[in-house]
Design an enzyme around this catalytic site. Structure first.
Site, mmCIF file in Angstrom:
data_model
loop_
_atom_site.group_PDB
_atom_site.id
_atom_site.type_symbol
_atom_site.label_atom_id
_atom_site.label_comp_id
_atom_site.label_asym_id
_atom_site.label_seq_id
_atom_site.Cartn_x
_atom_site.Cartn_y
_atom_site.Cartn_z
ATOM 1 N N GLU A 39 0.804 -1.219 0.000
ATOM 2 C CA GLU A 39 0.000 0.000 0.000
ATOM 3 C C GLU A 39 0.839 1.273 0.000
ATOM 4 O O GLU A 39 0.818 2.052 0.958
ATOM 5 C CB GLU A 39 -0.970 -0.019 1.181
ATOM 6 C CG GLU A 39 -1.970 -1.152 1.064
ATOM 7 C CD GLU A 39 -2.955 -1.211 2.228
ATOM 8 O OE1 GLU A 39 -2.678 -0.574 3.255
ATOM 9 O OE2 GLU A 39 -3.980 -1.877 2.092
ATOM 10 N N GLU A 45 -5.499 -8.570 0.579
ATOM 11 C CA GLU A 45 -6.255 -8.139 1.764
ATOM 12 C C GLU A 45 -7.689 -7.860 1.368
ATOM 13 O O GLU A 45 -7.966 -7.285 0.310
ATOM 14 C CB GLU A 45 -5.671 -6.858 2.380
ATOM 15 C CG GLU A 45 -4.368 -7.039 3.112
ATOM 16 C CD GLU A 45 -3.907 -5.752 3.786
ATOM 17 O OE1 GLU A 45 -4.780 -4.917 4.145
ATOM 18 O OE2 GLU A 45 -2.697 -5.574 3.936
#
Length: 685
Positions: free
Chosen positions: A312, A517
């Protein structure tokens, strides 16, 4: 447009448009995600019924309930009629048969050019299962679970002091203990084995491997041994390690020494050195690397395991150097930080992250992949963006939001340049690639890793540059809500489809996708009594939706989804939220560190038992690895001896019961994902 809908475009092919003669019922057709209409939209929505048909007859077709393409067959179905025709992709011809009430509609000059079509899938057969090589398991991150911040030779990361700064976490707590997994890792592995998972995604702490972080600093052999033992234990239990190399925990020493990610020339060299140590120490057993982490769907057979470089990067750059709510907390807002420049630093950091990722991938491909045989890539966070309505400005707004989230990193890697809209907004504040950098960055991912949690409705007119000057909302134009808090699972795999549509002419069509995720935080779960928290019905419903769509995407549409990692294995330290927000499928009592499986864990375990061809366990191969400290000529030998003989069985204090009626029966499985991958872009197959 209601959620769960795609846009079906039908445009009559007039004789003057084609030299050859076509039957009156031949139409040009295209189906695509709503936000890709920017360059393909041919007209506005017109739902005026044709004069040849009355309102009641025409409306069922104008608002058809169901459609799905399947193996080249497109079917429109309404309350009264069903239309089927051969369909071979964008700008191809859909030949419709003669159907009562349809002829008058299609012959009308007022035929609607865009029809809103709710999505559904064909029912999955009872024999449809995920292949044996499909990876499923749970995900965690080092700083969120390990604790033992000052033990085992670990150095500080930028999160250590940041979390201890008053006001930086909601509950004022820090990561010194977290879920104590540095000490309790054997119990955690035993619980993972009891769950029956096939893979475990975790991150390595840079400052536990090289406490001071730099290429001239000493390697911490105790830290190397910790992760080596963890990897061996996982393999001993038939669990494939899926490793993220960077999950936000930059060594504090590098931030103090030269500004960390703000200094591209220095941090790239130090990061590449750190990854080299990991490849040398663990690469004989770890075959899945993520250089940076953000959002994934993917997987390979057991002999070819991907690696993740950075997790991320959007969060690192925007939340850490723009908004100042994540470490190191830099921002132009002086109420949050005494230093920082939100107008320039996030874009500098993002540029550094891309180049660090690309150079780590280059190192792995050239020096390790030929002998270790794994995969390496990046994982990006990017929640799905839907236009608030069908207006052109809101359609563009959704695309602009995606440009500033996914496109910021995906476009350079898969297309070789930053998104044009992003360049237009940032101007000379946007860093540029040298020819040498661009050659390394483009194509620097073997797969697309995807982290996603929710969906936003995008409206034009926002003033938040970090969101592409787009306004986000969860409220539809009619006042209804897109979903309850976080529960937007029907749209998750629409986003997976968008990965193809986002760059339809690029190599992204050809890469596999990993979901690294995907998770749900139950509202006020931290304030519930234990017995109530264990029956996490909302989370079960969330995963019931995502897994149903996951199976449909793979088995019905042939989408190359290779893994699924729900977040998270454990309740843990949730960054700026402290310990108030819980995402785990395993409840953690932070006072006693006892673990309690929730209903969501039981649901996922049972779902994968029912829908996954169970692969054989992968036994580790004991080898001798060499770890060389950068600042010495000494070479230390570390034996890969599995240390799982003394792993205890987990103590399960309470077993949560899965709420009734949450698991869909095989006969009633239905997907809200659009079945349009094969029909739209057959050339991506």
């Amino acid at each position: 447009m209601p959620h769960g809908c795609a846009q079906l475009h039908l445009r009559r092919i007039l004789h003057k448009e084609k030299k050859r003669s076509l039957a009156p019922n031949t139409w040009r057709a295209g189906v695509y995600p709503h936000t890709s209409l920017r360059k393909r939209r041919l007209g506005d929505l017109d739902t005026t019924p044709p004069p040849e048909a009355d309102h009641e007859t025409a409306n069922p077709f104008l608002r058809p309930r169901l459609w799905y393409p399947h193996r080249g067959l497109l079917i429109l179905k309404t309350k009264e009629i069903e239309v089927a025709g051969e369909y071979s992709g964008w700008s191809q011809e859909l030949v419709l048969p003669e159907v009562p009430h349809l002829k008058a509609l299609l012959s009308s000059e007022k035929v609607p050019r865009f029809l809103q079509v709710p999505l559904r899938s064909m029912a999955a057969t009872s024999t449809s299962k995920l292949p044996a090589e499909f990876l499923w398991g749970f995900a965690t991150a080092a700083f969120q679970i390990e604790g033992s911040a000052a033990e085992g030779g670990r150095g500080k990361s930028i999160w250590d002091d940041f979390a201890k700064t008053p006001g930086k976490t909601l509950d004022g707590r820090n990561g010194d203990v977290a879920t104590d997994s540095y000490r309790l890792w054997k119990e955690d592995v035993a619980l993972l084995a009891q769950y029956g998972i096939k893979a475990y995604r975790f991150s390595i702490s840079w400052s536990r491997i090289i406490p001071e972080g730099g290429r001239e600093d000493k390697v911490n052999e105790e830290g190397v041994r910790f992760y080596s033992d963890l990897i061996d234990a996982l393999l001993e239990h038939g669990i494939t390690p899926f490793v993220t190399l960077y999950h936000w925990d930059l060594p504090q020493a590098l931030h103090d020494r030269y500004g960390g990610w703000l200094n591209k020339d220095e941090v790239v060299k130090d990061y590449v050195n750190y990854t080299r140590v990991c490849f040398e120490a663990f690469g004989d057993r770890v075959k899945h690397w993520c250089v940076a982490s953000s959002f994934v769907i993917c997987g390979r057979p057991s002999d070819l395991r991907p690696r993740l470089t950075i997790n991320e990067p959007w969060c690192v750059a925007i939340l850490g150097y723009g908004r100042g709510v994540f470490a190191p907390g830099r921002s132009s807002d002086r109420s949050r930080s005494p230093e920082g420049n939100s107008s320039t630093e996030p874009w500098i950091v993002g540029h550094s992250l891309l180049i660090a990722h690309a150079n780590a991938v280059k190192l792995y491909r050239e020096s390790f992949k030929p002998t270790q045989g794994g995969e390496i890539g990046i994982t990006l966070n990017g929640d799905w963006q839907m236009p608030y309505d069908d207006s052109p400005e809101n359609v563009d707004a959704a695309q602009h939001a995606l440009d500033f989230s996914i496109g910021w990193y995906a476009d350079p890697i898969y297309l070789g340049h930053y998104p044009p809209y992003m360049t237009e907004v940032l101007g000379d504040r946007q860093p540029t690639f040298t020819a040498e950098e661009l050659e390394i960055v483009k194509g620097s991912s073997d797969f697309y890793g995807m982290n996603t949690y929710t969906t936003n409705l995008a409206r034009a007119g926002g003033d938040d540059e970090f969101q592409g000057n787009v306004d986000y909302t969860f409220t539809r134009p009619d006042g209804t809500q897109l979903g309850i808090q976080g529960l937007f699972f029907p749209l998750m795999f629409l986003f997976c489809m968008k990965l193809t549509f986002y760059v339809p002419d690029s190599a992204l069509c050809l890469v596999a996708r990993f979901v690294t995720e995907n998770g749900f935080a139950v509202k006020d779960e931290n304030d519930m009594p234990l017995e109530q928290a264990l029956v996490d019905t909302d989370r079960v419903n969330y995963f019931a939706g995502t897994t149903r769509n996951l199976l449909a995407a793979i088995k019905e549409d042939g989408v190359e989804v290779r893994s699924y990692f729900p977040w998270s294995f454990l309740d843990n330290f949730e960054w700026a939220d402290g310990y108030l927000t819980r995402f785990g499928v395993t409840y953690v009592d932070y006072e006693t560190q006892k673990r309690y499986p929730k209903a969501s864990a039981n649901f996922l375990i049972q779902w994968f038992k029912d829908n996954h061809e169970q692969p054989l366990a992968i036994a580790p191969t004991p080898t001798t690895r060499v770890v060389t400290s950068s600042n010495t000529s000494e070479t230390s030998m570390t034996k890969a001896n599995p240390s799982t003989a003394d792993i205890p069985e987990p103590k399960q204090e309470m077993k949560a019961q899965t709420p009734a009626a949450t698991a869909p029966s095989p006969a009633k499985k239905r997907s809200l994902l659009g079945r349009f991958f094969d029909a739209i872009f057959p050339f991506c197959r």
